[in-house]
Design an enzyme around this catalytic site. Sequence first.
Site, PDB file in Angstrom:
ATOM      1  N   GLU A   1       1.703 -12.153  -2.434  1.00 26.84           N
ATOM      2  CA  GLU A   1       0.249 -12.300  -2.298  1.00 26.84           C
ATOM      3  C   GLU A   1      -0.487 -12.086  -3.613  1.00 26.84           C
ATOM      4  OE1 GLU A   1       2.016  -9.774  -1.255  1.00 26.84           O
ATOM      5  OE2 GLU A   1       0.975  -7.871  -1.557  1.00 26.84           O
TER       6      GLU A   1
ATOM      7  N   HIS B   1       5.594  -8.661  -3.797  1.00 29.07           N
ATOM      8  CA  HIS B   1       4.237  -9.042  -3.381  1.00 29.07           C
ATOM      9  C   HIS B   1       3.895 -10.495  -3.706  1.00 29.07           C
ATOM     10  CE1 HIS B   1       3.025  -4.869  -2.631  1.00 29.07           C
ATOM     11  NE2 HIS B   1       3.726  -4.559  -3.696  1.00 29.07           N
TER      12      HIS B   1
ATOM     13  N   GLY C   1       0.851  -1.181   0.000  1.00 28.21           N
ATOM     14  CA  GLY C   1       0.000   0.000   0.000  1.00 28.21           C
ATOM     15  C   GLY C   1       0.885   1.228   0.000  1.00 28.21           C
ATOM     16  N   GLU C   2       0.380   2.319   0.530  1.00 31.93           N
ATOM     17  CA  GLU C   2       1.159   3.552   0.582  1.00 31.93           C
ATOM     18  C   GLU C   2       1.647   3.728   2.023  1.00 31.93           C
ATOM     19  OE1 GLU C   2       2.571   5.639  -1.631  1.00 31.93           O
ATOM     20  OE2 GLU C   2       3.344   6.401   0.261  1.00 31.93           O
TER      21      GLU C   2
ATOM     22  N   ILE D   1       6.215  -3.386  -7.288  1.00 30.76           N
ATOM     23  CA  ILE D   1       5.332  -2.287  -7.695  1.00 30.76           C
ATOM     24  C   ILE D   1       5.733  -1.022  -6.948  1.00 30.76           C
ATOM     25  CG2 ILE D   1       2.947  -1.475  -7.742  1.00 30.76           C
ATOM     26  CD1 ILE D   1       2.185  -4.506  -7.959  1.00 30.76           C
ATOM     27  N   ARG D   2       6.356  -0.083  -7.664  1.00 27.00           N
ATOM     28  CA  ARG D   2       6.904   1.125  -7.009  1.00 27.00           C
ATOM     29  C   ARG D   2       7.562   0.696  -5.703  1.00 27.00           C
ATOM     30  NH1 ARG D   2       5.159   6.567  -8.010  1.00 27.00           N
ATOM     31  NH2 ARG D   2       5.240   6.789  -5.769  1.00 27.00           N
TER      32      ARG D   2
ATOM     33  N   CYS E   1       6.330  -4.833   0.802  1.00 26.97           N
ATOM     34  CA  CYS E   1       6.416  -3.521   0.162  1.00 26.97           C
ATOM     35  C   CYS E   1       6.282  -2.401   1.199  1.00 26.97           C
ATOM     36  CB  CYS E   1       5.358  -3.427  -0.938  1.00 26.97           C
ATOM     37  SG  CYS E   1       5.645  -2.087  -2.099  1.00 26.97           S
TER      38      CYS E   1
ATOM     39  N   ARG F   1      12.454   4.122   0.035  1.00 30.96           N
ATOM     40  CA  ARG F   1      11.116   4.141  -0.556  1.00 30.96           C
ATOM     41  C   ARG F   1      11.219   4.439  -2.050  1.00 30.96           C
ATOM     42  NH1 ARG F   1       7.747   8.593   0.132  1.00 30.96           N
ATOM     43  NH2 ARG F   1       5.542   8.138  -0.126  1.00 30.96           N
TER      44      ARG F   1
END
Lengths: 207, 301
Positions: free
Chosen positions: A181, A179, A52-53, A142-143, A84, A113
Amino acid sequence: MAGSAVPRIGVLALQGDVREHLAVLTRLGAAAVPVRRPDELAAVDGLVIPGGESSVMDKLTRLFGMREPLREAIAAGLPVYGTCAGLIMLADRLADGISGQQTLGGLDITARRNAFGSQLDSFETDLAVPDLGPEPVHAVFIRAPLVDEVGMGARALATLADGRVVAVAQGALIATSFHPEVTGDTRFHELLLTRVAERAGRTAAAS
Amino acid sequence: MMTDTTSTGSTGSTRVKRGLAEMLKGGVIMDVVTAEQARIAEDAGAVAVMALERVPADIRAQGGVARMSDPDLIDDIIASVSIPVMAKARIGHFVEAQVLQELGVDYVDESEVLSPADYVNHIDKWNFTVPFVCGATHLGEALRRITEGAAMIRSKGEAGTGDVSEATKHIRTITAEINRLSSMTKDELYVAAKELQSPYELVAEVAATGKLPVVLFTAGGVATPADAAMMMQLGADGVFVGSGIFKSGNPAERAAAIVKATAFHDDPAVIAEASRGLGEAMVGINVADLPAPHRLSERGW
């Protein structure tokens, strides 16, 4: 609670890909529950901090009184797996956070980050993770963050071809930049369940 | 080009494109028109920002053709925040999308809020490394956008009004249509695919899983913490807030309040607390008072 036959595993559900983690944990036979409150945290045997963020998760953990209970649970040995943003939350040190961003800590690492750049640089690749056996993990970044520095307390579990660290462990804590998941590879979650079982065994032996 | 999802070291794969939207779930994406607003949004807990030149309320008030933003503005916003930055291209304007990809935005919104560039074709989104989000008012429209390569869907609502009724209608329509598919037999699904004007395989997948294969956010008219929480309770994975924040009396506080209410959307005590003392909400326009040609949600098909 600890020691019961079916482990109760929480997924920190303030923001992010909570659903995917709940699905993997359920598939593995755990009682998977979203966790947003201190009393919900107190009732789990292990925890996942999802993707997430990280700046949003930090803000919400502080706003809703979760920061100190999470830090105390980690210090007391609660098994936690972070993916992440979860890796960032578990890092003792953070590079490139937003102004004032804090982490929970627990892993003796420096996380960077958005280390790969923008979404255009997000990628997937096969990754050797010797602790999980010879079969590589198909890893989706992902980022994603990177582990810039692994301190004395932590251990690298996987690196990219160029040597940069993307998975680490320390005590009951596990973290990955990527990830599992979203690909259906359950081995990191199984590792978390192993940590939970080990802790339950120790608690039973001590009592 | 649609990249092979099983090869090693690949960028721009379907999984990577859809994956970013998965990570935004439970969050609030905020429209911003300056770098300063982008920083306010990030500080308030936005999960991403949408960079544009005018918020929908101003596009509506000022009229004229609305286009992709100036690259300098997008560069400024990308440089000022570390959360994902999205930007809008006109429906069918694949060159605006190419420019946005070149600028390094994290998501392109092929948006009805801008003036359409093509009244027949949407952008072939498989041709891009950058992922796309597209609007939809009903399931068939959502499935057609996914067929064209959209990696995220937002129900359209009626942008720039502060009236949540269209957002409610669209998210309810999409979820009700998905529920209906889930109860159909296989022979009925062939007819459903015909009626939805969407590929059978995609229709069958939605029927089997009970959800879209991509993340579904809600947009268009969300102005208060309670609006955002209602969209979440109706089944949205997250919310876009456009004019509702920076057209209000106290943007920073309202933004933070909407973030809280979205995360705790099923907890009325939190929503009540978040709703206190926010000052003026955006004034708003009732969608019923808008003559049909000024309804943005009717753009796209």
